[in-house]
Design a protein around this motif. Structure first.
Motif, short mmCIF file in Angstrom:
data_model
loop_
_atom_site.label_atom_id
_atom_site.label_comp_id
_atom_site.label_asym_id
_atom_site.label_seq_id
_atom_site.Cartn_x
_atom_site.Cartn_y
_atom_site.Cartn_z
N LYS A 128 31.88 42.74 51.37
CA LYS A 128 31.32 42.82 50.01
C LYS A 128 32.08 43.84 49.18
O LYS A 128 32.32 43.65 47.99
CB LYS A 128 29.84 43.20 50.08
CG LYS A 128 28.94 42.13 50.65
CD LYS A 128 27.46 42.41 50.38
CE LYS A 128 27.00 43.64 51.11
NZ LYS A 128 25.55 43.89 50.93
N LEU A 129 32.47 44.94 49.82
CA LEU A 129 33.23 45.98 49.13
C LEU A 129 34.58 45.44 48.67
O LEU A 129 35.01 45.68 47.53
CB LEU A 129 33.43 47.18 50.06
CG LEU A 129 34.29 48.33 49.54
CD1 LEU A 129 33.65 48.96 48.32
CD2 LEU A 129 34.50 49.37 50.62
N SER A 130 35.26 44.69 49.55
CA SER A 130 36.57 44.13 49.22
C SER A 130 36.47 43.14 48.06
O SER A 130 37.28 43.16 47.13
CB SER A 130 37.17 43.45 50.45
OG SER A 130 38.40 42.84 50.15
N ASN A 131 35.45 42.25 48.11
CA ASN A 131 35.25 41.27 47.02
C ASN A 131 34.96 41.97 45.70
O ASN A 131 35.44 41.56 44.64
CB ASN A 131 34.11 40.32 47.38
CG ASN A 131 34.44 39.44 48.57
OD1 ASN A 131 35.61 39.19 48.86
ND2 ASN A 131 33.42 38.99 49.29
N ASN A 132 34.17 43.04 45.78
CA ASN A 132 33.82 43.79 44.57
C ASN A 132 35.08 44.41 43.95
O ASN A 132 35.28 44.37 42.73
CB ASN A 132 32.81 44.88 44.94
CG ASN A 132 32.48 45.80 43.78
OD1 ASN A 132 31.98 45.37 42.76
ND2 ASN A 132 32.77 47.09 43.96
N GLN A 133 35.94 44.98 44.78
CA GLN A 133 37.16 45.62 44.27
C GLN A 133 38.12 44.59 43.68
O GLN A 133 38.74 44.84 42.65
CB GLN A 133 37.84 46.40 45.41
CG GLN A 133 37.08 47.65 45.82
CD GLN A 133 37.70 48.34 47.01
OE1 GLN A 133 38.24 47.69 47.91
NE2 GLN A 133 37.61 49.65 47.05
N MET A 134 38.25 43.43 44.31
CA MET A 134 39.15 42.39 43.81
C MET A 134 38.70 41.88 42.45
O MET A 134 39.51 41.68 41.54
CB MET A 134 39.21 41.22 44.81
CG MET A 134 39.97 41.54 46.09
SD MET A 134 39.97 40.14 47.25
CE MET A 134 40.81 38.90 46.26
N LYS A 135 37.40 41.71 42.27
CA LYS A 135 36.86 41.19 41.02
C LYS A 135 37.18 42.11 39.85
O LYS A 135 37.74 41.68 38.83
CB LYS A 135 35.35 41.00 41.16
CG LYS A 135 34.66 40.57 39.87
CD LYS A 135 33.16 40.46 40.08
CE LYS A 135 32.44 40.15 38.77
NZ LYS A 135 30.97 40.07 38.97
N TYR A 136 36.86 43.38 40.00
CA TYR A 136 37.01 44.30 38.87
C TYR A 136 38.44 44.80 38.72
O TYR A 136 38.86 45.13 37.60
CB TYR A 136 36.04 45.47 39.02
CG TYR A 136 34.61 45.06 38.76
CD1 TYR A 136 34.14 44.98 37.45
CD2 TYR A 136 33.76 44.73 39.80
CE1 TYR A 136 32.82 44.58 37.20
CE2 TYR A 136 32.46 44.32 39.56
CZ TYR A 136 32.00 44.25 38.26
OH TYR A 136 30.70 43.84 38.00
N SER A 137 39.20 44.85 39.79
CA SER A 137 40.61 45.23 39.65
C SER A 137 41.37 44.13 38.92
O SER A 137 42.33 44.42 38.18
CB SER A 137 41.24 45.49 41.02
OG SER A 137 41.24 44.31 41.81
N GLY A 138 40.95 42.87 39.08
CA GLY A 138 41.56 41.77 38.34
C GLY A 138 41.35 41.91 36.84
O GLY A 138 42.27 41.67 36.04
N ILE A 139 40.14 42.32 36.45
CA ILE A 139 39.85 42.54 35.02
C ILE A 139 40.73 43.64 34.45
O ILE A 139 41.33 43.50 33.38
CB ILE A 139 38.36 42.88 34.83
CG1 ILE A 139 37.48 41.71 35.25
CG2 ILE A 139 38.07 43.29 33.38
CD1 ILE A 139 36.00 42.03 35.25
N THR A 140 40.81 44.74 35.18
CA THR A 140 41.62 45.89 34.72
C THR A 140 43.09 45.53 34.65
O THR A 140 43.78 45.87 33.68
CB THR A 140 41.43 47.08 35.68
OG1 THR A 140 40.05 47.38 35.78
CG2 THR A 140 42.16 48.31 35.18
N THR A 141 43.58 44.83 35.67
CA THR A 141 45.00 44.44 35.69
C THR A 141 45.34 43.53 34.53
O THR A 141 46.36 43.71 33.86
CB THR A 141 45.33 43.75 37.03
OG1 THR A 141 45.04 44.63 38.11
CG2 THR A 141 46.80 43.35 37.08
N THR A 142 44.50 42.54 34.26
CA THR A 142 44.73 41.62 33.15
C THR A 142 44.77 42.35 31.82
O THR A 142 45.67 42.13 30.98
CB THR A 142 43.63 40.54 33.10
OG1 THR A 142 43.59 39.85 34.34
CG2 THR A 142 43.87 39.56 31.97
#
Length: 625
Positions: free
Chosen positions: A269-283
């Protein structure tokens, strides 16, 4: 807004605590942060100068001077950073040691009431779990602070080097898209986009970090139990016998794998959470970076600056982008870490509510001549523990004069140990009062009052230090006294086998040549420790519980010789020990129900003492066929 104020409060309070624990650490981190931040800009700025020099046809000598300055500055800054790293590493090690001492000192200083409060242990364990799981709390604050400082100065330097990019304009000479890009309007639009990126980054980083800490808190119970098996149970050689006799291998493996599986689900769950919001920041960051590069490129094509400035602007923008993203991440982590900091400060802020008196014990008018003349009185004392609604002691009244030998007996849970805790002022009575020479013990200086008692509790502890230090409870000790009291406590024969005498280390935790001792031997050492203090009151809670009958008889046969002119209080389940005492107090269900000598009490058929005595005596009776 209140949340923001609270976040700022805990961050600054945490930094202040770090400075208090280890001064100059934060100062060194700031200095190193400046040097680390300036390092990339030396190359960016000097490279731009060299390229502009080549483009402008400058002399080879000047270009070589630029190169020499670049190399020299890089070397000087690198050496300064290495020097600062050395200082910082030492300061961090000192912080680590002093931080643990702060927590330990808090345990030492707090009221015993708080020591026995489960909430206190929950907070202490949570502080340890937070550090083990994510190096959180003060340690994350140190790490985030040093990164934050570096990023802050990178942002400052990059803005300083790119500021002219936003102020350059071609006047009326430009037209079309070039004129628009060079206008204040486009700079304003770009500024709004950068601000939007800031807001998006702050939101995404704050959200992901907050969820990360919540998920990590779910892992803490798994980690605590797993750590118990791996670090405490399996690593302890004492557990080896039970593991083999009861074949616990399967149980431990099964529990460990179950815990590992549960932790993996949570960490997914921690990994999925980080991928979701890091994608927003990266974009968001990619979009704003593209706009900035477009801004630089079009201005360069418009002829507003040369090739060297392009390198300076592009390099500075790259540094700004990375530093800004990291700055937001660290800021979000510091804010999320405030939950851990709150746990730390909640622990340190546990109040000391026990009244500390001021009256010196030794300056009181004593009942009789001599400094050791004391009279203790319990006057209608009742007590219930803070977490309980039931009274452990009810309406207890008794007196004890100097030189008396009092045995306190009763069934488990009758209030015997609680009586001693109240006498030693580990707790204060809920009702009634305890008097020393007619004065309420609360009025005496706490440390001085404690100095008149030597106590061996049931759950006494010996340390993996030398035998002499265990007896004296001090680093420096009187060897002759230690040996004398060990002999009095019945440890003489075992002492003669100690390879280094009083310097022999107990147990093998710190010394592979340490000596393992039995429970009975440990009890004798604890008794010697009580005697070494030479306090006027000596209290023994089950003093011979781990001794064999012969060793017990040896202790009690020279009972009066060991205690001397001290007042002695004994708590014991073995009623045979009571025969050596002048006075016996019988407790039952928190009340003092009988008091007298052994002969008086055992003769009262139907009395509690008579019942207890003969319940034990039947196992020692000799029968014949």
């Amino acid at each position: 807004m209140k949340r923001l104020r609270d976040d700022i409060f805990y961050i600054f309070k945490g930094l202040k605590e770090i400075h208090r624990i280890r001064p100059w650490l934060l100062t060194h981190l700031v200095i190193r942060g400046i040097f680390e931040a300036i390092t990339p800009f030396i190359n960016i700025y000097m490279s731009a100068l060299i390229i502009d020099g080549i483009n402008d046809g400058e002399t080879f000598q000047l270009l070589m001077e630029y190169a020499g300055i670049t190399i020299s500055l890089n070397l000087i800054v690198a050496l300064l950073i290495r020097l600062m790293n050395r200082f910082i590493q030492i300061l961090k090690e000192e912080l680590n040691h002093k931080y643990e001492m702060v927590l330990s000192q808090k345990i030492i200083d707090m009221d015993y009431t708080s020591i026995e409060n489960p909430e206190t242990h929950r907070l202490r364990e949570k502080i340890k779990d937070i550090r083990n799981m994510s190096n959180g709390g003060i340690w994350l604050l140190v790490t985030s602070f040093q990164e934050l400082i570096k990023c802050l100065f990178v942002i400052i330097f990059s803005v300083a080097l790119t500021f002219s990019l936003f102020t350059l304009s071609g006047g009326n000479e430009l037209s079309g898209i070039y004129s628009f890009v060079a206008s204040p309007i486009f700079s304003l639009i770009l500024g709004v986009c950068i601000l939007a990126n800031v807001i998006i980054s702050m939101y995404a980083n704050a959200t992901v970090t907050k969820k990360m800490h919540r998920i990590m808190n779910e892992v803490i119970p798994f980690n605590r139990i797993f750590g118990y098996y791996i670090n405490s149970y399996l690593s302890s050689y004492h557990a080896g016998k039970d593991i083999r006799i009861y074949n616990q291998k399967g149980l431990i493996e099964s529990e460990s794998m179950a815990l590992f599986g549960g932790a993996n689900v949570t960490l997914s769950k921690l990994s999925n959470n980080q991928m979701k919001y890091s994608g927003i920041t990266t974009t968001s960051t990619v979009i704003i970076t593209t706009l900035i590069y477009l801004f630089v490129g079009l201005k360069a094509l418009a002829g507003l600056f040369g090739i060297g400035s392009i390198i300076r602007y592009v390099g500075s923008i790259n540094e700004f982008t990375g530093a800004f993203t990291s700055f937001m991440n660290q800021l979000a982590m510091m804010r999320a870490n405030n939950e851990s900091m709150k746990v730390f400060f909640d622990f340190l802020d546990i109040p000391s509510q026990m009244y500390q008196g001021t009256l010196p014990v030794e300056k009181r008018a004593l009942c009789h001549d001599g400094d050791n003349d004391y009279e203790i009185e319990f006057r209608k004392v009742s007590f219930k523990y803070p977490s309980s609604e039931n009274y452990t002691l009810r309406d207890v009244s008794l007196k004890l004069k100097i030189g008396e030998r009092l045995a306190v007996v009763g069934m488990n849970g009758s209030g015997k140990t609680t009586l001693i805790k109240l006498l030693c002022r580990l707790y204060d009575p809920t009702e009634g009062e305890i008097l020393l020479n007619g004065i309420n013990i609360k009025k005496y200086n706490y440390d001085e009052y404690m100095s008149i008692f030597s106590v061996v509790f049931q759950d006494f502890k010996l340390f993996s230090f030398s035998l002499g230090q265990n007896v004296a409870a001090k680093v420096d000790y009187d060897k002759a006294k230690v040996e004398a009291f060990l002999a009095e406590a019945g440890f003489g024969e075992r002492y003669n086998e100690m390879p280094d005498g009083t310097e022999t280390c107990l147990y093998k935790d710190f010394d592979e040549n340490g000596v393992e001792i039995s429970g009975g031997e440990a009890q004798k050492i604890a008794l010697a420790r009580a005697l070494y203090k030479e306090a006027p009151f000596i209290i023994l809670d089950e003093p011979t519980a781990a001794l064999d009958p012969i060793a017990e008889y040896e202790i009690y046969s020279k009972f009066n010789e060991i205690v001397g002119n001290k007042t002695a209080i004994y708590i014991s389940h073995r009623l045979s020990s009571c025969r050596f005492c002048d006075d016996i107090a019988v407790f039952h269900e928190g009340k003092l129900i009988q008091r007298g000598s052994h002969e008086e009490l055992v003769s009262k058929a139907g009395g509690k003492y008579h019942e207890l005595w003969y319940a034990q005596a039947q196992y020692y009776a000799v029968t014949s066929n």
